[in-house]
Design a protein around this motif. Structure first.
Motif, PDB file in Angstrom:
ATOM      1  N   THR A   1      -3.609 -14.206  22.578  1.00  0.00           N
ATOM      2  CA  THR A   1      -4.084 -13.345  23.660  1.00  0.00           C
ATOM      3  C   THR A   1      -3.366 -13.652  24.957  1.00  0.00           C
ATOM      4  OG1 THR A   1      -6.260 -13.216  22.612  1.00  0.00           O
ATOM      5  CG2 THR A   1      -6.131 -12.588  24.928  1.00  0.00           C
ATOM      6  N   ASN A   2      -3.121 -14.942  25.223  1.00  0.00           N
ATOM      7  CA  ASN A   2      -2.382 -15.319  26.432  1.00  0.00           C
ATOM      8  C   ASN A   2      -0.977 -14.728  26.427  1.00  0.00           C
ATOM      9  OD1 ASN A   2      -4.548 -16.785  27.384  1.00  0.00           O
ATOM     10  ND2 ASN A   2      -3.798 -18.751  26.619  1.00  0.00           N
ATOM     11  N   LEU A   3      -0.342 -14.734  25.254  1.00  0.00           N
ATOM     12  CA  LEU A   3       0.993 -14.143  25.146  1.00  0.00           C
ATOM     13  C   LEU A   3       0.950 -12.645  25.422  1.00  0.00           C
ATOM     14  CD1 LEU A   3       2.549 -15.902  22.027  1.00  0.00           C
ATOM     15  CD2 LEU A   3       3.502 -15.897  24.328  1.00  0.00           C
ATOM     16  N   LEU A   4      -0.037 -11.980  24.855  1.00  0.00           N
ATOM     17  CA  LEU A   4      -0.153 -10.542  25.024  1.00  0.00           C
ATOM     18  C   LEU A   4      -0.407 -10.175  26.491  1.00  0.00           C
ATOM     19  CD1 LEU A   4      -0.403  -7.680  24.004  1.00  0.00           C
ATOM     20  CD2 LEU A   4      -2.757  -8.167  23.332  1.00  0.00           C
ATOM     21  N   VAL A   5      -1.340 -10.866  27.132  1.00  0.00           N
ATOM     22  CA  VAL A   5      -1.649 -10.587  28.528  1.00  0.00           C
ATOM     23  C   VAL A   5      -0.428 -10.859  29.404  1.00  0.00           C
ATOM     24  CG1 VAL A   5      -3.060 -11.287  30.502  1.00  0.00           C
ATOM     25  CG2 VAL A   5      -4.111 -11.005  28.247  1.00  0.00           C
ATOM     26  N   ALA A   6       0.266 -11.949  29.146  1.00  0.00           N
ATOM     27  CA  ALA A   6       1.469 -12.273  29.924  1.00  0.00           C
ATOM     28  C   ALA A   6       2.532 -11.213  29.755  1.00  0.00           C
ATOM     29  CB  ALA A   6       2.013 -13.637  29.509  1.00  0.00           C
ATOM     30  N   SER A   7       2.666 -10.682  28.527  1.00  0.00           N
ATOM     31  CA  SER A   7       3.647  -9.623  28.292  1.00  0.00           C
ATOM     32  C   SER A   7       3.313  -8.369  29.093  1.00  0.00           C
ATOM     33  CB  SER A   7       3.698  -9.290  26.803  1.00  0.00           C
ATOM     34  OG  SER A   7       4.555  -8.202  26.535  1.00  0.00           O
ATOM     35  N   LEU A   8       2.039  -7.997  29.111  1.00  0.00           N
ATOM     36  CA  LEU A   8       1.623  -6.815  29.842  1.00  0.00           C
ATOM     37  C   LEU A   8       1.750  -6.996  31.350  1.00  0.00           C
ATOM     38  CD1 LEU A   8      -1.564  -5.899  27.766  1.00  0.00           C
ATOM     39  CD2 LEU A   8       0.641  -4.714  27.746  1.00  0.00           C
ATOM     40  N   GLN A   9       1.540  -8.206  31.835  1.00  0.00           N
ATOM     41  CA  GLN A   9       1.602  -8.481  33.257  1.00  0.00           C
ATOM     42  C   GLN A   9       2.972  -8.958  33.724  1.00  0.00           C
ATOM     43  OE1 GLN A   9      -1.609 -11.320  33.842  1.00  0.00           O
ATOM     44  NE2 GLN A   9      -3.108  -9.687  34.140  1.00  0.00           N
ATOM     45  N   GLN A  10       3.921  -9.032  32.780  1.00  0.00           N
ATOM     46  CA  GLN A  10       5.277  -9.479  33.086  1.00  0.00           C
ATOM     47  C   GLN A  10       5.271 -10.862  33.736  1.00  0.00           C
ATOM     48  OE1 GLN A  10       7.442  -6.448  35.219  1.00  0.00           O
ATOM     49  NE2 GLN A  10       7.425  -5.043  33.491  1.00  0.00           N
ATOM     50  N   THR A  11       4.580 -11.761  33.101  1.00  0.00           N
ATOM     51  CA  THR A  11       4.577 -13.163  33.540  1.00  0.00           C
ATOM     52  C   THR A  11       4.964 -14.030  32.360  1.00  0.00           C
ATOM     53  OG1 THR A  11       2.229 -13.471  32.976  1.00  0.00           O
ATOM     54  CG2 THR A  11       2.755 -12.728  35.225  1.00  0.00           C
ATOM     55  N   TYR A  12       5.087 -15.308  32.631  1.00  0.00           N
ATOM     56  CA  TYR A  12       5.363 -16.282  31.575  1.00  0.00           C
ATOM     57  C   TYR A  12       4.893 -17.639  32.049  1.00  0.00           C
ATOM     58  CZ  TYR A  12       9.551 -16.791  34.508  1.00  0.00           C
ATOM     59  OH  TYR A  12      10.413 -16.943  35.573  1.00  0.00           O
TER      60      TYR A  12
END
Length: 409
Positions: free
Chosen positions: A398-409
């Motif tokens: 879920t953290n990966l998915l949210v980061a992808s949508l928010q363009q973060t890492y």
């Protein structure tokens, strides 16, 4: 959280749980089944048919079902390319499960296929037991590595010499594909080659794995991390036409990630590596600094009773963790500059920044392990360190998915 973001997370969540279970199942079975197990599509995902959700649907498709990169070699069929990709994905799922999901979130099929091809090459060149090198079963690790070195030479050799290994065959196809972007159509341009030097660096790191039993300094361990892991992300950038000469900032960011990833991976694999090969990931200078006199003994079950020496070993691990976190933080500080690249009016592309951010997503998986290690007092021998339950798998995904949508890492 924005309503749109919440909706997208809900729509993808069930799908991710299915994939996580598939990956966890394959991890538990090890190399027993080398055939890829494609995740099952959910009815809910198939029901999303509006244009608004077309980009979301790319995540629901298995990589072999997404449109493949343009086939340059007429003798290399689409069906053969999908079969070779299936082998690459199965290797990543079996031996590098933490690295699987990040590949699914890359923005283009070409980057995704290259990700799995390169990552499979990285995995397979490091295998000593169950190696897929086409050599005799009695071949030594040095002979297996020599076979891979000759194989990568064949991949980059002019002409279409017969390549039997599926990973090398896939890389031969991917190494020279024309790339295209949303801003500029490069379909008619000459192909841009993946740099052979990055594959050579990976193999250089593998050769050190065979020849060095303990690194003299932490800097030497970092250099190995850069060869082994930094090259992976640079190749994914090149697959999208983002080369270091024209775009130095993206490569600077992925090099920082490579160092962090490499240090983290060394700690993650420290126990199985020392038990099977005798190689110690704790550098000699740190052992001397903290007074660790018998690190191999301490990393075995026999050494867990010596509290003073165990604490000294934990301090060495803590310093390596601190160094890895430092590189992660440096890479994250570059995010505003990376996204600003897409706003430059003179640029021929408007996606270099966001594509680079997608390549940097594995930073989250590295950080997850570092957090777990810190929570267990930097004790590499703690059995709970590597026992990850389904809830933690889901949280990481879920953290990966949210980061992808928010363009973060």
């Amino acid at each position: 959280m924005a309503p749109t973001l919440v909706r997208k997370i809900i729509e993808r969540k069930s799908r991710w749980i299915i994939e996580i279970r598939t990956t966890a199942s394959q991890t538990n079975t090890g190399a027993a089944s080398m055939m890829p197990r494609w995740p099952i599509r959910s009815d809910a995902s198939l029901a999303l048919s509006s244009n608004r959700y077309l980009s979301t649907m790319n995540l629901f498709q298995s990589p072999s079902n997404r449109p493949p990169p343009k086939i340059q070699n007429e003798r290399y069929s689409i069906s053969q390319s999908r079969e070779d990709l299936g082998h690459a994905i199965s290797m990543v799922k079996s031996y590098d499960p933490a690295g699987y999901l990040a590949g699914r979130l890359l923005p283009t099929p070409q980057m995704e296929w290259t990700y799995y091809g390169v990552r499979s090459f990285w995995v397979e060149t490091g295998l000593r037991i169950g190696s897929t090198a086409l050599v005799s079963k009695a071949a030594s690790p040095q002979e297996q590595l020599l076979w891979w070195e000759e194989g990568i030479e064949k991949v980059f050799r002019n002409g279409d010499g017969a390549i039997e290994h599926p990973t090398l065959r896939l890389l031969h196809h991917l190494k020279a594909l024309p790339h295209s972007t949303s801003a500029v159509d490069n379909a008619d341009r000459a192909p841009l080659f993946l740099s052979k030097c990055h594959f050579d660096d990976i193999l250089k790191g593998r050769r050190e794995d065979l020849s060095i039993k303990q690194y003299a300094t932490l800097d030497q361990l970092e250099e190995h991390a850069m060869w082994s892991c930094g090259s992976l992300s640079q190749l994914i950038l090149e697959a999208d036409g983002i080369f270091e000469k024209e775009h130095p900032l993206p490569h600077q960011a992925v090099k920082l990630l490579g160092r962090a990833h490499g240090l983290t991976n060394a700690l993650r694999l420290s126990i199985p590596v020392v038990s099977t090969t005798g190689k110690l990931v704790i550098p000699q200078d740190l052992c001397e600094k903290y007074g660790v006199k018998s690190p191999r003994y301490l990393l075995s079950a026999l050494g867990q009773g010596d509290e003073r020496c165990t604490r000294a070993l934990q301090l060495t691990v803590e310093e390596i963790v601190s160094r890895a976190r430092g590189y992660l933080n440096e890479a994250r500080e570059l995010r505003p500059q990376l996204l600003a690249l897409d706003q430059q009016p003179e640029s021929r592309r408007n996606d270099v920044g966001k594509h680079t951010v997608a390549v940097l997503l594995p930073a989250l998986t590295s950080e997850t392990f570092l957090d777990r290690l810190e929570a267990h007092n930097f004790d590499l021998t703690n059995r709970n360190l590597r026992n990850v339950n389904m809830l933690e798998h889901t949280k990481c995904a879920t953290n990966l998915l949210v980061a992808s949508l928010q363009q973060t890492y």
